[in-house]
Write an enzyme that holds these catalytic residues in place. Structure first.
Site, PDB file in Angstrom:
ATOM      1  CE  LYS A 126      -3.932  -1.714   2.774  1.00  0.00           C
ATOM      2  NZ  LYS A 126      -5.003  -1.547   1.788  1.00  0.00           N
ATOM      3  NE  ARG A 150     -11.031  -9.778  -1.501  1.00  0.00           N
ATOM      4  CZ  ARG A 150     -11.454  -8.879  -2.388  1.00  0.00           C
ATOM      5  NH1 ARG A 150     -11.905  -9.262  -3.562  1.00  0.00           N
ATOM      6  NH2 ARG A 150     -11.436  -7.597  -2.094  1.00  0.00           N
TER       7      ARG A 150
HETATM    8  N1  BES Z   1      -7.974  -3.667   4.620  1.00  0.00           N
HETATM    9  C1  BES Z   1      -8.263  -3.264   3.296  1.00  0.00           C
HETATM   10  C2  BES Z   1      -9.583  -2.510   3.157  1.00  0.00           C
HETATM   11  C3  BES Z   1      -9.703  -1.211   3.897  1.00  0.00           C
HETATM   12  C4  BES Z   1      -9.424  -0.021   3.234  1.00  0.00           C
HETATM   13  C5  BES Z   1     -10.140  -1.163   5.200  1.00  0.00           C
HETATM   14  C6  BES Z   1      -9.552   1.182   3.903  1.00  0.00           C
HETATM   15  C7  BES Z   1     -10.267   0.039   5.865  1.00  0.00           C
HETATM   16  C8  BES Z   1      -9.982   1.207   5.211  1.00  0.00           C
HETATM   17  C9  BES Z   1      -8.312  -4.477   2.365  1.00  0.00           C
HETATM   18  O1  BES Z   1      -7.536  -5.557   2.747  1.00  0.00           O
HETATM   19  C10 BES Z   1      -7.852  -4.034   1.013  1.00  0.00           C
HETATM   20  O2  BES Z   1      -6.760  -3.551   0.935  1.00  0.00           O
HETATM   21  N2  BES Z   1      -8.680  -4.216   0.002  1.00  0.00           N
HETATM   22  C11 BES Z   1      -8.350  -3.854  -1.334  1.00  0.00           C
HETATM   23  C12 BES Z   1      -8.861  -4.940  -2.246  1.00  0.00           C
HETATM   24  C13 BES Z   1      -8.346  -4.846  -3.657  1.00  0.00           C
HETATM   25  C14 BES Z   1      -6.857  -5.080  -3.705  1.00  0.00           C
HETATM   26  C15 BES Z   1      -9.072  -5.880  -4.495  1.00  0.00           C
HETATM   27  C16 BES Z   1      -9.037  -2.519  -1.636  1.00  0.00           C
HETATM   28  O3  BES Z   1     -10.119  -2.290  -1.131  1.00  0.00           O
HETATM   29  O4  BES Z   1      -8.445  -1.725  -2.344  1.00  0.00           O
HETATM   30 ZN    ZN Z   2      -5.513  -5.418   2.085  1.00  0.00          ZN
END
Ligand code: BES
Ligand code: ZN
Ligand code: ZN
Length: 491
Positions: free
Chosen positions: A268, A342
């Site tokens: 990230k 997931r």
């Molecule tokens: N933990 C994050 C989602 C999240 C984002 C929670 C902001 C709280 C605040 C999750 O694991 C994630 O990074 N999801 C990705 C999925 C994508 C790579 C398909 C997302 O939402 O961008």
């Molecule tokens: Zn994530």
């Protein structure tokens, strides 16, 4: 782990002596502002009302007006909104008033009284919850807390004692979930979190079983293991069981417990990573809720799963394009290592299905997309069928938490087709990302078991300053709804 400091709460029929501050309400009645909970002297009440209005007091719940009285006890007049029809307004109002009170200087802790002319059970519960929730603040690790608010006395007559007990159990559970979320990720990692859960449930009727990395490997939990492998802090699956005599229904709860989500190899950006200690808020909600359900003695069997891992990049980290064999045997093409939630959830959902519960509900800070769709004060809700969705929505409504029903459509399901595995972990488009994640999870739920999915990515963590009964940081979102659901199913 740090300790939570909360004031003692009691319900009294007369204004106690020696209080530092009295909280009264303001409502709109026939286009005029009217004082609620004022004391017996009409003239004094009128003066107070006029003084408050002159300082700008309004009937909306965000209006909090301090009427200073340097020689005696202060008064706060707080807007109650539509409190007679909507207990959540009362929860917010009391939370706002408590926050304002906490700004006052005090060396030995303030004693507050709240007088709001409360009669209904739902109002009593909301006011007490608002008082406790509004008092919570995260204390720095190892800091000796100087108690800002020592005691809160709520004025009410002929109260139902069980409601007082219930409100305290629920509010404490929310504060515990907040505390875990707020604990920095170097201190709260899968092993320490699992141990904290065990300790938290030690004196309750909830039994706890912890699967460590060896047990997970033996059991074939390929999702949890893959996600957790990049970290030196190995993953855990915590299984909790509350099985009271006389229970007719069985509810399974599954929570996402990523103690830190760096994104893994699909790392990230710094801005998005900073708050990712909150990525275990779903697991925290499940653990806190199951304790409260047991303390309330609800006649329902509840099995909880908290899936804990730290998502880190390293030479041992899982990769985008890896094919994983999940618990139960399905294979997954890993599209992106940042879609880790997931994967840990899928293993736990498949395992929960084996218990054959009447309903499985999962809760997770799952997708940024859900936050884009609904903002950070409303959570997403998806379900296997409309009846389940409506039942869940009704429970969230009783709790006062905001959820919005989103669909899982066929095109979204089709987007998960994979050439190299049974399913891909995410689609090729970012659009509808919350639904894609929901569609993925659903594939791990046995077809004949109703299922609900709560995506709390937005409201689980408050990045701003405090509002209503919420402090900065973890909000404990979902705890109240999970408890309300268990209550609904048990009655
Ligand atoms: N933990 C994050 C989602 C999240 C984002 C929670 C902001 C709280 C605040 C999750 O694991 C994630 O990074 N999801 C990705 C999925 C994508 C790579 C398909 C997302 O939402 O961008
Ligand atoms: Zn994530
Ligand atoms: Zn995550």
């Amino acid at each position: 782990m740090a300790h939570i400091f909360l004031p003692s709460i009691d319900v009294v029929s007369k204004l106690p002596k020696g209080i530092d501050l009295l909280i009264l309400g303001l409502v709109n009645s026939e286009n005029a502002s009217v004082l609620v909970g004022g004391l017996s002297n009409d003239k004094a009440n009128n003066e107070l009302l006029n003084f408050a209005i002159s300082l700008g007091a309004k009937p909306k719940t965000s209006s909090v007006t301090l009427l200073p009285n340097p020689s005696g006890s202060h008064t706060i007049v707080v807007g109650l909104g539509d409190y007679e029809n909507n207990p959540e307004d009362l929860r917010k109002a009391v939370g706002n008033a408590i926050k304002k009170a906490a700004e006052l200087p005090s060396d030995k802790g303030l004693k507050l009284a709240i007088s709001l002319d409360i009669h209904k059970d739902s109002a009593l519960q909301a006011a007490l919850e608002g008082a406790v929730l509004g008092s919570y603040e995260y204390a720095k690790p190892a800091q000796k807390q100087t108690v800002k608010i020592q005691k809160i006395s709520l004025l009410a007559n002929n109260v139902n004692k069980s409601i007082v007990n219930k409100a305290e159990i629920i509010a404490n559970a929310v504060c515990q979930a907040r505390e875990w979320v707020n604990t920095p990720p170097n201190l709260l990692y899968p092993q320490s979190f699992a141990e904290a859960a065990k300790q938290h449930l030690a004196k309750t009727k909830v039994s706890v079983e912890i699967l460590d990395e060896k047990a997970l490997a033996k059991g074939g939990y390929g999702g949890i293991l893959a996600v957790g492998n990049g970290s030196a802090r190995k993953p855990r699956l915590v299984r909790m069981s509350y099985a009271p005599r006389g229970a007719k229904k069985h509810l399974a709860l599954v929570g996402k417990g990523i103690t830190f989500d760096s994104g893994g190899l699909d790392i990230k950006p710094a801005d998005g990573m900073y708050t990712m200690k909150c990525d275990m808020a779903g697991a925290a909600a499940v653990i806190a809720a199951i304790k409260a359900i047991a303390e309330l003695g609800l006649k329902i069997k509840v099995t909880g799963y908290a899936s804990m891992a730290e998502n880190m990049p390293s030479g041992e980290a899982y990769r985008p394009s890896d094919v994983l064999t999940m618990y139960g045997g399905k294979t997954v093409e890993n599209a992106n290592t940042d879609a880790e939630g997931r994967l840990v959830m899928a293993d736990a959902l498949a395992r929960a299905g084996e218990d054959n519960p009447d309903l499985i509900v999962d809760i997770a800070t799952l997708t940024g997309a859900c936050m884009i769709a609904l903002g950070n004060r409303t959570a997403g809700l998806m379900a296997s069928d409309d009846e389940t969705a409506q039942m869940l929505l009704a429970a969230t409504k009783t709790s006062g938490e905001a959820f919005w029903h989103l669909p899982i459509t066929q095109d979204i399901k089709d987007g998960l087709d994979s050439k190299v595995a049974d399913i891909r972990s995410s689609g090729t488009t970012r659009y509808g990302g919350a639904l894609t994640a929901g569609a993925f999870l659903w594939r791990f739920v046995p077809e004949d078991i109703p299922w609900g999915h709560l995506d709390i990515a937005g409201p689980a963590f408050n990045e701003g300053s405090g509002f209503d009964y919420v402090a900065p940081g973890g909000t404990g979102y979902g705890v109240r709804s999970l408890i309300a659901l268990a209550e609904k199913m048990s009655s």
